[in-house]
Scaffold this active site. Structure first.
Site: not given
Ligand code: CMX
Length: 436
Positions: A316, A325, A270, A371, A240
């Site tokens: 994250h 937070r 996000h 979140d 954002s």
């Molecule tokens: N549940 C299951 N698997 C998860 C996970 C979760 N909450 N968070 C990360 N992983 C997985 C990823 O999908 C990724 O899998 P692959 O290697 O198979 O693709 C692996 O762990 C590595 O990911 P990462 O490098 O630790 O995380 P990213 O930086 O790629 O992504 C985020 C960060 C937030 C998108 C991810 O942790 C996620 O999808 N979380 C759940 C959704 C969420 O809470 N989003 C809100 C974030 C806050 C915001 O931006 O506002």
């Protein structure tokens, strides 16, 4: 406006500082970029600048150098209130100093003067089909107001570059003043009687938002102030903030830029995660007909992962510990309604899910982000319409990204234009590096 004098007073030093840095050190290397990062969402490449917030992987967000706990303690509060005024937060983000109560109230007064919503805005929102997502309505509402941009007007009638920030600030104050009313109207249009409740000039941002939403339960104004503080800014690289900055870098005004930022916030990775998070909590609650045991919860979370889904609210891109937070919201819930079942479930998930993620996923950060709990607090006060939660996030995020936009104009930040390569070019770079 005292606020304007404060910013104007800081500008000569800031401009000289940036000019000196660029004149003496423009070619100094800050970072190196590898192919994994280019194909991996530019993760962690140090290529943006903001002096408003910084996310420390271990300590979480600092706004103008202050931690969340510092801010909750130091920002001014209205007598008898627990959580600081949103006006004081906005002042801090803009000026970089903790304001006095009077200075915080100056922003609250500016917002009150600028909060009236034009009639055509209601018409635009009412004209949309009933199943339109509230984030679409928020983005459209912001864009509809673009015709009121003072920056766009002055830019076209002739404005010196070092004056760009002034109408950008005016636009930002005008827009942030209207956002609570727009958001609350979207809520009432989609889920209630469709009537707009006008703000009361005697009330602050938090109280007025509670009033305009039509929520009478005491404490929602405190939660609103907390929510606004916690979600306001998280560096410039999140979707954002970056989308807002990118669009603004074309000298698009704040209405165009923020509308773009809100479209990014609407994505499930996000801002939409908070709605998914509450949905996941409620699905757990339904499955077990109440609070599960820790073992039942462990197995349920494992089933979610094995179904190829992420556990929303956990993980994250930058953070590597419990998001402060999250902790601030946990403390709020524990103080005000520890007995609430959905809040208690969100707390229980915190005890169990990090272990599940550590044992069974590749996530680099098994800890909760902002979140993971925010929806359960809204749920307590009766805001149970999941898809509205991202709109709340949007109103708060606007506080951070608009202040960044004012400073981007003030410091003359240029058009953003990174360079692309093709896959074949990257393959050639890789082959050369391997000496083949
Ligand atoms: N549940 C299951 N698997 C998860 C996970 C979760 N909450 N968070 C990360 N992983 C997985 C990823 O999908 C990724 O899998 P692959 O290697 O198979 O693709 C692996 O762990 C590595 O990911 P990462 O490098 O630790 O995380 P990213 O930086 O790629 O992504 C985020 C960060 C937030 C998108 C991810 O942790 C996620 O999808 N979380 C759940 C959704 C969420 O809470 N989003 C809100 C974030 C806050 C915001 O931006 O506002």
């Amino acid at each position: 406006m005292n606020l304007k004098h404060k910013i104007a007073g800081q500008l000569p030093d800031w401009r000289a500082r940036v000019k000196k840095l660029l004149a003496e050190s423009a070619d100094v290397k800050v970072d190196e970029v590898n192919i994994g990062q280019i194909y991996g969402g530019m993760r962690n490449i140090k290529s943006l600048v903001t002096d408003i917030s910084y996310v420390d992987p271990e300590q979480g967000i600092r706004l103008r150098g202050y931690t969340i706990d510092d801010l909750l303690e130091k920002l001014p509060k209205q007598p008898g209130h627990e959580i600081p005024l949103v006006g004081g937060l906005y002042y801090l983000l803009l000026v970089g100093e903790i304001p006095s109560l009077e200075e915080a109230n100056e922003i609250e007064s500016e917002w009150k003067k600028r909060s009236k919503l034009p009639g055509y805005l209601f018409d635009v929102l009412k004209a949309m089909p009933v199943d339109t997502h509230p984030m679409t309505l928020l983005s459209q509402g912001i864009l509809a107001l673009q015709r009121e941009s003072l920056f766009a007007h002055h830019y076209h009638t002739g404005l010196k570059k070092d004056e760009y920030w002034d109408p950008m600030l005016e636009d930002s104050l005008n827009l942030t003043a209207k956002l609570p009313g727009i958001a609350a109207f979207i809520y009432r249009l989609k889920y209630k009687d469709g009537n707009y409740i006008a703000p009361d000039p005697a009330l602050d941002f938090g109280q007025n938002f509670a009033r305009m939403m039509g929520i009478e339960a005491s404490g929602y104004d405190e939660l609103t102030r907390l929510y606004m503080l916690l979600h306001s800014d998280h560096e410039s690289g999140n979707v954002s903030a970056h989308a807002t900055h990118l669009v603004g870098s074309a000298l698009s005004d704040i209405y165009y830029a923020l509308s773009a930022g809100m479209n990014g916030l609407a994505g499930p990775l996000h801002g939409l995660a908070n709605q998914e998070c509450l949905g996941w909590l409620l699905s757990v609650y339904d499955e077990f007909g109440g609070l599960p045991t820790k073992e039942q919860l462990y197995q349920y979370a494992l089933k979610t992962l094995q179904g190829g889904l992420v556990i929303p609210g956990y993980g994250h891109a930058v953070l590597r510990k419990t998001d402060p937070r999250f902790s601030a919201q946990l403390a709020f819930g524990k103080k005000h309604f520890p007995e609430d079942q959905i809040f208690a479930l969100a707390s229980l998930v915190y005890d169990v899910v990090p272990d599940v993620l550590r044992d069974h996923s590749r996530t680099k950060d098994p800890w909760p982000n902002v979140d993971a709990i925010s929806g359960s607090l809204q749920h307590h006060y009766g805001v149970r319409e999941f898809d509205f939660l991202t709109v709340l996030f949007g109103v708060s995020r606007a506080l951070g990204v608009t202040t960044n936009a004012v400073w981007a104009r003030a410091l003359g930040q240029p058009l953003e234009r990174p360079k692309s390569l093709s896959t074949a070019m990257l393959e050639a770079v890789a082959a050369k590096a391997k000496g083949s």
